[in-house]
Design a protein around this motif. Structure first.
Motif, mmCIF file in Angstrom:
data_model
loop_
_atom_site.group_PDB
_atom_site.id
_atom_site.type_symbol
_atom_site.label_atom_id
_atom_site.label_comp_id
_atom_site.label_asym_id
_atom_site.label_seq_id
_atom_site.Cartn_x
_atom_site.Cartn_y
_atom_site.Cartn_z
ATOM 1 N N LEU A 74 0.715 -1.282 -0.096
ATOM 2 C CA LEU A 74 0.063 0.048 -0.005
ATOM 3 C C LEU A 74 0.829 1.054 0.130
ATOM 4 N N LEU A 75 0.434 2.368 -0.741
ATOM 5 C CA LEU A 75 1.009 3.496 -0.407
ATOM 6 C C LEU A 75 0.578 4.278 0.686
ATOM 7 N N TYR A 76 1.695 4.957 1.349
ATOM 8 C CA TYR A 76 1.508 5.862 2.614
ATOM 9 C C TYR A 76 1.356 7.297 2.160
ATOM 10 N N CYS A 77 0.405 7.573 1.746
ATOM 11 C CA CYS A 77 -0.094 9.109 1.429
ATOM 12 C C CYS A 77 -1.431 9.472 1.501
ATOM 13 N N PHE A 78 -1.821 10.775 1.252
ATOM 14 C CA PHE A 78 -3.149 10.833 1.523
ATOM 15 C C PHE A 78 -4.027 10.449 0.260
ATOM 16 N N GLY A 79 -3.736 10.308 -0.780
ATOM 17 C CA GLY A 79 -4.527 9.719 -2.087
ATOM 18 C C GLY A 79 -4.712 8.529 -1.867
ATOM 19 N N ALA A 80 -4.078 7.713 -0.837
ATOM 20 C CA ALA A 80 -4.176 6.359 -0.780
ATOM 21 C C ALA A 80 -4.635 5.942 0.631
ATOM 22 N N SER A 81 -5.089 7.210 1.516
ATOM 23 C CA SER A 81 -5.701 6.964 2.682
ATOM 24 C C SER A 81 -7.080 6.801 2.844
ATOM 25 N N ILE A 113 -9.007 20.197 2.828
ATOM 26 C CA ILE A 113 -8.110 19.792 1.773
ATOM 27 C C ILE A 113 -6.630 19.468 1.929
ATOM 28 N N VAL A 114 -6.382 18.249 1.215
ATOM 29 C CA VAL A 114 -4.749 17.860 1.478
ATOM 30 C C VAL A 114 -4.605 17.497 -0.053
ATOM 31 N N SER A 115 -3.103 17.493 -0.129
ATOM 32 C CA SER A 115 -2.299 17.007 -1.467
ATOM 33 C C SER A 115 -2.505 15.621 -1.333
ATOM 34 N N ILE A 116 -2.797 14.921 -2.610
ATOM 35 C CA ILE A 116 -2.880 13.510 -2.614
ATOM 36 C C ILE A 116 -1.488 12.686 -2.578
ATOM 37 N N PHE A 117 -0.193 13.620 -2.806
ATOM 38 C CA PHE A 117 0.817 12.857 -2.727
ATOM 39 C C PHE A 117 1.704 13.252 -1.452
ATOM 40 N N GLU A 118 0.942 13.931 -0.443
ATOM 41 C CA GLU A 118 1.594 14.226 0.609
ATOM 42 C C GLU A 118 1.087 13.162 1.769
ATOM 43 N N ALA A 119 1.952 13.388 3.082
ATOM 44 C CA ALA A 119 1.366 12.349 4.279
ATOM 45 C C ALA A 119 1.559 13.098 5.309
ATOM 46 N N ASP A 120 0.875 12.686 6.386
ATOM 47 C CA ASP A 120 1.404 12.987 7.765
ATOM 48 C C ASP A 120 0.829 11.788 8.461
ATOM 49 N N GLU A 121 0.991 11.884 10.015
ATOM 50 C CA GLU A 121 0.521 10.884 10.823
ATOM 51 C C GLU A 121 -0.748 10.624 10.824
ATOM 52 N N THR A 122 -1.666 11.340 10.062
ATOM 53 C CA THR A 122 -3.228 10.817 10.061
ATOM 54 C C THR A 122 -3.421 9.905 9.011
ATOM 55 N N VAL A 123 -2.511 9.351 8.195
ATOM 56 C CA VAL A 123 -2.666 8.842 6.827
ATOM 57 C C VAL A 123 -3.262 7.496 7.194
ATOM 58 N N VAL A 124 -4.387 6.815 6.769
ATOM 59 C CA VAL A 124 -4.689 5.496 7.117
ATOM 60 C C VAL A 124 -4.602 4.934 5.841
ATOM 61 N N PRO A 125 -3.556 3.959 5.633
ATOM 62 C CA PRO A 125 -3.409 3.035 4.229
ATOM 63 C C PRO A 125 -4.531 2.147 4.256
ATOM 64 N N ALA A 126 -4.719 2.198 2.913
ATOM 65 C CA ALA A 126 -6.196 1.445 2.470
ATOM 66 C C ALA A 126 -5.894 0.924 1.099
ATOM 67 N N THR A 127 -6.757 -0.075 0.783
ATOM 68 C CA THR A 127 -6.774 -0.762 -0.416
ATOM 69 C C THR A 127 -7.678 0.395 -1.223
#
Length: 149
Positions: A74-81, A113-127
């Motif tokens: 899985l990716l760890y970024c907002f677009g994959a949260s 609003i977040v950038s889909i390529f960025e991340a922070d500790e609130t990202v919930v990696p998901a399918t």
């Protein structure tokens, strides 16, 4: 062929065993034959995966994620949260590099609003499926709230 780079930087890949490895992601909007193509490349060691979409970057990211999911990664970024999804306007008015963090029962606002390529500790990696299911739950929660009023 003309292109514009929207993102180039580090990203984390969460492997099937839960370990995390660094990777590099690039996102380019390419103009070819009168069309806009949204291209994302992921470099993980010596392996490079590239996907293209005629729709937007969120769709290209989704295709990349589906490729990674075949190996359990899985990716760890907002677009994959799980709790992030672009609005129809974000998708129709631009390349969908921004999306909303959703909270069940609450409409999205500018602060979400977040950038889909960025991340922070609130990202919930998901399918992709988990993310789409959460998005449907969020929409249903808004419809239910509106009906109660």
């Amino acid at each position: 062929m003309e292109s514009e780079r929207y993102f180039a930087g580090g990203i984390t890949v969460v492997l099937a065993d839960g370990s995390r490895v660094p990777a590099r992601l690039t996102a380019d909007e390419v103009y070819a034959e009168g069309k806009e193509i949204y291209r994302i490349s992921l470099e993980q060691g010596t392996e490079v995966r590239t996907v293209k979409s005629g729709v937007d970057f969120f769709e290209a990211l989704k295709q990349l994620r589906q490729e990674l999911e075949k190996t359990g990664a899985l990716l760890y970024c907002f677009g994959a949260s799980e709790d992030v999804y672009p609005s129809g306007m974000q998708r129709s008015m631009g390349p969908a590099v921004l999306a909303y963090k959703m909270r069940i029962g609450f409409p999205a606002s500018r602060q979400d609003i977040v950038s889909i390529f960025e991340a922070d500790e609130t990202v919930v990696p998901a399918t992709v499926e988990q993310q789409e299911r959460f998005h449907r739950r969020w929409i249903d929660s808004l419809l239910n709230s509106a009906q109660k009023q």
